[in-house]
Design an enzyme around this catalytic site. Structure first.
Site, short mmCIF file in Angstrom:
data_model
loop_
_atom_site.label_atom_id
_atom_site.label_comp_id
_atom_site.label_asym_id
_atom_site.label_seq_id
_atom_site.Cartn_x
_atom_site.Cartn_y
_atom_site.Cartn_z
NE ARG A 233 -4.13 -10.41 3.09
CZ ARG A 233 -4.51 -8.35 2.11
NH1 ARG A 233 -5.79 -8.59 1.91
NH2 ARG A 233 -3.65 -8.51 1.64
CD GLU A 262 -9.51 -13.00 -0.80
OE1 GLU A 262 -10.27 -12.64 0.03
OE2 GLU A 262 -8.94 -12.66 -1.64
CG HIS A 294 -9.20 -9.86 -1.64
ND1 HIS A 294 -8.54 -10.06 -1.03
CD2 HIS A 294 -8.47 -7.93 -1.23
CE1 HIS A 294 -7.88 -8.89 -0.20
NE2 HIS A 294 -7.43 -7.55 -0.72
P1 NAD Z 1 -1.51 -1.26 9.21
O1 NAD Z 1 0.21 -2.19 9.37
O2 NAD Z 1 -0.95 0.31 9.51
O3 NAD Z 1 -2.57 -1.55 10.52
C1 NAD Z 1 -2.33 -2.92 11.22
C2 NAD Z 1 -2.53 -2.61 12.41
O4 NAD Z 1 -2.64 -3.95 12.83
C3 NAD Z 1 -1.59 -2.61 13.59
O5 NAD Z 1 -1.63 -1.32 14.75
C4 NAD Z 1 -0.88 -3.27 13.48
O6 NAD Z 1 0.06 -3.10 15.52
C5 NAD Z 1 -1.95 -4.04 14.20
N1 NAD Z 1 -2.18 -5.28 14.99
C6 NAD Z 1 -1.35 -6.45 14.73
N2 NAD Z 1 -1.36 -7.59 15.61
C7 NAD Z 1 -3.04 -7.56 15.85
C8 NAD Z 1 -3.97 -8.49 16.65
N3 NAD Z 1 -3.50 -9.47 17.51
N4 NAD Z 1 -5.04 -7.27 16.70
C9 NAD Z 1 -5.23 -6.37 16.74
N5 NAD Z 1 -4.63 -5.74 16.25
C10 NAD Z 1 -3.13 -6.13 15.57
O7 NAD Z 1 -2.34 -1.70 8.37
P2 NAD Z 1 -3.52 -0.80 6.88
O8 NAD Z 1 -2.48 -0.55 6.55
O9 NAD Z 1 -4.20 -0.59 8.06
O10 NAD Z 1 -3.96 -2.73 7.10
C11 NAD Z 1 -4.32 -3.33 7.67
C12 NAD Z 1 -4.76 -4.40 7.13
O11 NAD Z 1 -5.89 -4.76 6.22
C13 NAD Z 1 -3.49 -5.54 6.45
O12 NAD Z 1 -2.87 -6.00 6.46
C14 NAD Z 1 -4.66 -6.48 4.94
O13 NAD Z 1 -4.05 -7.18 5.17
C15 NAD Z 1 -5.94 -5.62 4.48
N6 NAD Z 1 -5.77 -4.97 3.67
C16 NAD Z 1 -7.14 -5.07 3.05
C17 NAD Z 1 -7.93 -4.54 1.70
C18 NAD Z 1 -8.88 -5.16 0.75
O14 NAD Z 1 -9.25 -4.48 0.19
N7 NAD Z 1 -9.67 -5.90 1.82
C19 NAD Z 1 -6.82 -4.02 1.32
C20 NAD Z 1 -6.07 -3.29 2.31
C21 NAD Z 1 -5.77 -3.65 2.74
#
Ligand code: NAD
Length: 328
Positions: A233, A262, A294
């Site tokens: 994000r 964005e 995005h």
């Molecule tokens: P997920 O919940 O499976 O994994 C997120 C991980 O981040 C978890 O393991 C959590 O413990 C960790 N985390 C939390 N706080 C943290 C910190 N301070 N430092 C390091 N790690 C930390 O989520 P996911 O499915 O892997 O998705 C991750 C993120 O990707 C989503 O939250 C979303 O914002 C983003 N995303 C972007 C797109 C895109 O099109 N660009 C698409 C999907 C998701």
């Protein structure tokens, strides 16, 4: 159920037709949810939203007054929803926890290659028949260190791909993922990850505690010439500080699929009438930066899965079942 689908893209509609076997009524609008467009949800019991939609306290209150009981997010992240306001208004929020982590992970790798190997720059130069190699020097990913911030669904898929490149993998996450540890990922404090990595890739959610996780101080801790990749994000990084550090030449480049301001910018064609955002203009002009709107999630498989789960979430809500709920 009657659901107003905001920010609907033509590429989603075929999947709604495919997965809506329960006879829900989905009404589509390309407009994003805002005070100006909220009336389009009149007569519906739910709204299906995407990251471009505004779901602040005021909008949620109005949705509640209109009889909306469900916000079905067509995204994994839910940072753009006022969850406290939803709870207070008695509106249930459902999301799509994991639709295709590979889609985002593969795109993150694409951004690394685009930035590191100057693929966009070379392609643009080629349009002017400039096929010289000056300024196109990159580095091997083999034997380089990749720092992964967040090893959930997407971070793990990313780690698996980068292992195939023969890279050394470091990670920072408050919760260690045994799948990653088995892959050979070494968990280290964030500061060490930043200091050691040739590429840093963000895969954690945006929360109060991760907002501007990387700012000027963290960018300066990174190796000179290192690359930053953000498919998480925009708000995870302090963009103004990133511009400053890129301009100073300390970092080698950045691949950004998300941007902290964005909303209203991405997902629309502004050709001929670009929004005025001096910070974004500055970022865009930097030579080592590749920006995409995005789109990391945007594969056929991911969109199909998003819609399938969204429809399933609506059906579950209708039947009084709790699946994929976002809890406050
Ligand atoms: P997920 O919940 O499976 O994994 C997120 C991980 O981040 C978890 O393991 C959590 O413990 C960790 N985390 C939390 N706080 C943290 C910190 N301070 N430092 C390091 N790690 C930390 O989520 P996911 O499915 O892997 O998705 C991750 C993120 O990707 C989503 O939250 C979303 O914002 C983003 N995303 C972007 C797109 C895109 O099109 N660009 C698409 C999907 C998701």
């Amino acid at each position: 159920m009657k659901i107003q689908v905001y920010s609907a893209h033509p590429f989603e509609k075929i999947y709604f037709e495919k997965w809506n076997t329960q006879g829900h009524q989905f009404r589509f609008t390309p407009a994003s949810l805002s005070l100006e467009t909220i009336d389009q949800a009149q007569g519906c019991e739910g709204v299906a939203c995407f990251v471009a939609d505004t779901l602040n306290q005021e909008i949620i209150q109005k949705l509640s007054e209109m009889g909306i009981r469900l916000i079905a997010l067509r995204s994994a992240g839910y940072d753009y929803v006022d969850r406290v306001a939803s709870k207070a208004a008695g509106i249930t929020i459902a999301h799509v926890p994991a639709y295709s982590p590979q889609a985002v992970a593969e795109f993150a790798v694409g951004l690394i290659l685009a930035v590191n190997r100057k693929i966009v720059k070379a392609s643009l130069q080629g349009l002017n028949y400039d096929f010289s190699l000056e300024g196109l020097l990159g580095f091997n990913l083999h034997e380089k260190t990749i720092g992964i911030i967040g090893t959930g669904h997407i971070g793990t898929a990313f780690a698996k791909i980068m292992k195939g490149f023969g890279s050394h993998l470091l990670a920072s996450d408050p919760v260690q993922n045994p799948v990653c540890s088995e892959l050979g990922v070494r968990y280290v404090p964030l500061e060490e990850l930043l200091r050691m990595s040739d590429v840093v890739s963000l895969h954690c959610p945006l929360t109060e505690s991760t907002a501007h996780l990387l700012g000027r101080c963290q960018f300066l801790q990174m190796k000179p010439g290192a690359l930053l990749i953000n498919t998480g994000r925009g708000g995870l990084i302090d963009t103004a500080a990133l511009v400053e550090v890129l301009e100073s030449g300390h970092l080698g480049g950045a691949g950004l699929d998300v941007y902290e301001k964005e909303k209203g910018l991405f997902f629309k064609n502004h050709q001929g009438n670009p929004p005025q955002d001096p910070l974004f203009s500055e970022l865009q002009k930097l030579p080592g930066v590749v920006i995409t709107p995005h789109q990391a999630f945007l594969t056929q498989e991911a969109v199909s899965n998003i819609v399938e789960t969204t429809v399933a979430n609506v059906t579950a809500f209708e039947k009084g079942k709790a699946i994929n709920l976002v809890v406050v």
